[in-house]
Design a protein around this motif. Sequence first.
Motif, short mmCIF file in Angstrom:
data_model
loop_
_atom_site.label_atom_id
_atom_site.label_comp_id
_atom_site.label_asym_id
_atom_site.label_seq_id
_atom_site.Cartn_x
_atom_site.Cartn_y
_atom_site.Cartn_z
N UNK A 1 0.84 -1.19 0.00
CA UNK A 1 0.00 0.00 0.00
C UNK A 1 0.88 1.24 0.00
N UNK A 2 0.25 2.38 -0.38
CA UNK A 2 1.02 3.63 -0.40
C UNK A 2 1.35 4.05 1.03
N UNK A 3 2.58 4.50 1.21
CA UNK A 3 3.04 5.03 2.49
C UNK A 3 3.39 6.50 2.31
N UNK A 4 2.90 7.36 3.24
CA UNK A 4 3.12 8.81 3.15
C UNK A 4 4.41 9.19 3.85
N UNK A 5 5.25 9.91 3.15
CA UNK A 5 6.47 10.41 3.75
C UNK A 5 6.13 11.63 4.62
N UNK A 6 6.70 11.73 5.80
CA UNK A 6 6.38 12.87 6.67
C UNK A 6 6.67 14.22 5.99
N UNK A 7 5.72 15.19 6.21
CA UNK A 7 5.87 16.54 5.63
C UNK A 7 7.04 17.24 6.31
N UNK A 8 7.90 17.85 5.50
CA UNK A 8 9.10 18.50 6.03
C UNK A 8 8.89 19.96 6.41
N UNK A 9 7.67 20.49 6.23
CA UNK A 9 7.41 21.88 6.64
C UNK A 9 7.00 22.76 5.47
N UNK A 10 6.81 24.09 5.76
CA UNK A 10 6.32 25.06 4.78
C UNK A 10 7.49 25.54 3.92
N UNK A 11 7.32 25.35 2.60
CA UNK A 11 8.30 25.83 1.64
C UNK A 11 7.54 26.43 0.47
N UNK A 12 7.79 27.67 0.18
CA UNK A 12 7.08 28.37 -0.89
C UNK A 12 7.85 28.38 -2.20
N UNK A 13 9.01 27.72 -2.23
CA UNK A 13 9.80 27.72 -3.46
C UNK A 13 9.13 26.88 -4.52
N UNK A 14 9.45 27.22 -5.81
CA UNK A 14 8.85 26.48 -6.91
C UNK A 14 9.47 25.10 -7.08
N UNK A 15 10.70 24.91 -6.61
CA UNK A 15 11.36 23.60 -6.68
C UNK A 15 11.70 23.18 -5.26
N UNK A 16 11.22 22.02 -4.87
CA UNK A 16 11.46 21.50 -3.54
C UNK A 16 12.13 20.13 -3.63
N UNK A 17 13.03 19.84 -2.68
CA UNK A 17 13.75 18.57 -2.60
C UNK A 17 13.36 17.88 -1.30
N UNK A 18 12.85 16.67 -1.44
CA UNK A 18 12.38 15.93 -0.28
C UNK A 18 13.09 14.58 -0.21
N UNK A 19 13.73 14.25 0.94
CA UNK A 19 14.29 12.90 1.11
C UNK A 19 13.22 11.93 1.60
N UNK A 20 13.26 10.71 1.07
CA UNK A 20 12.37 9.63 1.51
C UNK A 20 13.25 8.53 2.08
N UNK A 21 13.13 8.30 3.38
CA UNK A 21 13.99 7.33 4.05
C UNK A 21 13.18 6.11 4.48
N UNK A 22 13.84 5.23 5.29
CA UNK A 22 13.23 3.98 5.79
C UNK A 22 12.86 3.05 4.65
N UNK A 23 13.67 3.03 3.61
CA UNK A 23 13.42 2.12 2.49
C UNK A 23 14.23 0.84 2.66
N UNK A 24 13.86 -0.19 1.91
CA UNK A 24 14.56 -1.47 1.93
C UNK A 24 15.54 -1.56 0.76
N UNK A 25 16.65 -2.27 0.97
CA UNK A 25 17.62 -2.41 -0.13
C UNK A 25 17.04 -3.21 -1.29
N UNK A 26 17.50 -2.89 -2.47
CA UNK A 26 17.18 -3.59 -3.71
C UNK A 26 15.68 -3.80 -3.85
N UNK A 27 14.97 -2.71 -3.83
CA UNK A 27 13.52 -2.72 -4.05
C UNK A 27 13.19 -1.69 -5.13
N UNK A 28 12.19 -2.03 -5.95
CA UNK A 28 11.68 -1.09 -6.93
C UNK A 28 10.56 -0.30 -6.27
N UNK A 29 10.82 1.00 -6.04
CA UNK A 29 9.83 1.85 -5.38
C UNK A 29 9.19 2.78 -6.40
#
Length: 809
Positions: free
Chosen positions: A258-286
């Motif tokens: 099932x879909x898992x939601x990555x925690x929101x990192x806060x308010x950012x008004x920029x047009x380009x945002x970079x978000x890290x997604x952690x707690x992943x498993x090795x060698x998986x197609x996400x």
Amino acid sequence: MATMSQTWSILTVVTVLAVQLCIGEKSCVIWSSNGPVVQRGSSFNVYCTFNCECKRSMYSDHPPTPQKHIQFNSTTIHFNVVNITKNRTFSCECKCSHPPILDPCGLDISAGYPPDRAKNLSCIYKVLNNESGVVVCTWNRGRKTYLRNTAVLWVRTVSGSHIGTPQSYNVSSKETDSASANFTVSSSVQSISVWVQTSNLLDTVVSDTINYTLSDIAMPLTPVLWLPECSSRECVIKVEQPVGTQHLEIQYRTEKQMWTTNPDSGVKMSLVQVQPVSSLEPYRLYHFRARSKFSTGLWSQWSTNISSWTQEEAPAKELDVWFAKSDSDSKSLTVYWKDIDISIARGKIIDYIVRVTNSGLNYNISAQARNYSVPFYDNCEVTVYARNSKGLSPPARITTCFTKAEPPQDVRVTKHNPNVTISWSKPETTPLPAAYVVEWYPDGHKLEELRWVRLGGNDNHAVITGVQPFKCYEGAVYVLYDDNSMTRTSFTGVYTMESIPTAGPSVEEKVEGDAVKVNWTELPRGQRRGCITKYTIYLENSSGHQQSYSVQASERTHTFKGLSPAVYSLCMTASTAQGESPKGQKIKFVIQQHTQLLLILVCAVLFLIVVVLLCLCQSSAVKQRFWVFFQCLMLDVVPDPANSKWAKECTQEKGRMNLPPQLRNSSVTEEDEPILVDVEELPQQSSDISAPTNVSSQLLPQTSQSSETEPATLLYPLTTYIKSFSHDSDSSNHTQTSLDTNTTVGYISSHGNMEEDNQEEVEEAAEEEFAEVLGFFPSHNVFMEPLVLGGKLTLDAVKIDCGNFFQNS
């Protein structure tokens, strides 16, 4: 209202009729009391007014079907339509036999429903940029009207204190359950009011008015995701938007999660945002997706999914390993391992490594393999590893030799289609078992289709799945302890469904005397239909007497002994718990009476030998040679010449022998003087020395004292080696061996009384006769050894020596 409508219809029809009468083209005028468009389920009348006096009729639908009309007046007829449910066509016709022939008149009736009010009207404000946006409104049309509808969206905007005039926006004419319309508004508009007007030929309706504040329905455009950058446990997502938003939600999942939601990192008004997604498993197609939202309003639509693999790590856990030994090859061990889950593999398995500890042997096995056979060593340990690009898995060890332990008790098999439950009681031992292993496989296919499940020490049952119907399984329950001790309890006859075998086994026989050995092979798996419990052999003799013999299911051969001579037929069946199969192919064999046959053969051979001997005995030469041969074989019973009557008479004169001469003729007179011969006794010599190389034979004729009354008698004793010296010539050393045609052997030849020509003719005739009868004898005459006479002959020195006979033959 209805009366006015009918009056208007009648006036219209009358006007049309007047026009047609003036023109003279139609025979009638047709109209409906409710007009050409009516509501479904309603009832009404269809009228026809004629301008001719001929036969009048009314029709309906295609092809035209006559209707039972009612006469309204002298010129008009009508037809009552009740509960109309579809569009229909009506026509009237006046048939005349004389001109002018007028055309019929017709009317199409459309049946439908009035439109419903628009339902579930809702609007969304899509913010394109900081200056403007698009409002999209959607609603449900309601039920299908079967008529052409027109809908209009009315909008009134409010900017500050200014209220705009209503504006209409056309709606798509597609006949769908929902309708939509959109319009553009500037960023200065704070609120809007919307409603929908829908019309068709039956009615016009207007929906309720709905008021919206644009900030409450504001929605950002869908974000755009860039390809993630991933390590083994984390991926960094880059998101691009046309308008800065306060909230950004990123979700991820694997193919089966099932879909898992990555925690929101806060308010950012920029047009380009970079978000890290952690707690992943090795060698998986996400798969990743994102959406955004202003501080108020609505979430944007989800972005298009993007996918990426996380990097590999070394396998996290040892393999699930088991083993089996081949019954036919005790020097090898087959090691099995199960497919490794991706969560344990943590990468793409490159190969497997099988290591035999005591021998130091390593085997690199293909990634597609799930078993491997290694040389078997006593007290050795086999270790199996899985390897990916990052390293090896923890070792999975198998000790091939275990010490004995107490086996599991009361192993039971419970069948419940399509699975089978194997249960057991724990051994009554002090230490707790470390693990249980339950293995199962189709009967006779352990190495090819071995399956197993490993359980904890507290478990007491296992549910085995994948048991195919109409197949027989067997297996065992193993109990393992921490001190490398192990034991097992086997189980057999496991199946989920069973029936009678479809055929009997194929049989081969081998007859050996009065016994027959019967061999057969297992039935093909598709013909067994379950677990074979026994085989039955049916043996029938030529008289029709049949006997059956039961054989255990594990046997593949059976021997019948002591069968009496006869013709037998044999066939077999196989049985399960459900019953016995049809009989297999019948074979026939014969048990012969070997003793009678052997006796017949022996008698036939003896008869042939007797016939050959009788034929051979007809030849005098053969008789003579066989007589010498038999004398050689009877060395121990040869009579002593010294005791013969002839010898005693010869000893009256010392050193002299009275030998009658050999005559040319077949008779001799009593007055003939005997020829005295000096005989010298020679010492015994070996056969090599005494046998001359040149052998000449001389056949001496028989002599008799009287040609009329007395038969021929032997003149000399039987001997081989006698050296003769003529009393006329002491220098003569001519050696002869004489054989009589009556099988009498002469030892001393007369001096000067035998003609050489006659002797050679007799010799050649005997040899030719013998060669014709007995062709396998040697070509040279082995019996015609020369007589050697010398010195004084003493009868004690006379000895028969058969050595040369066997040497020459």
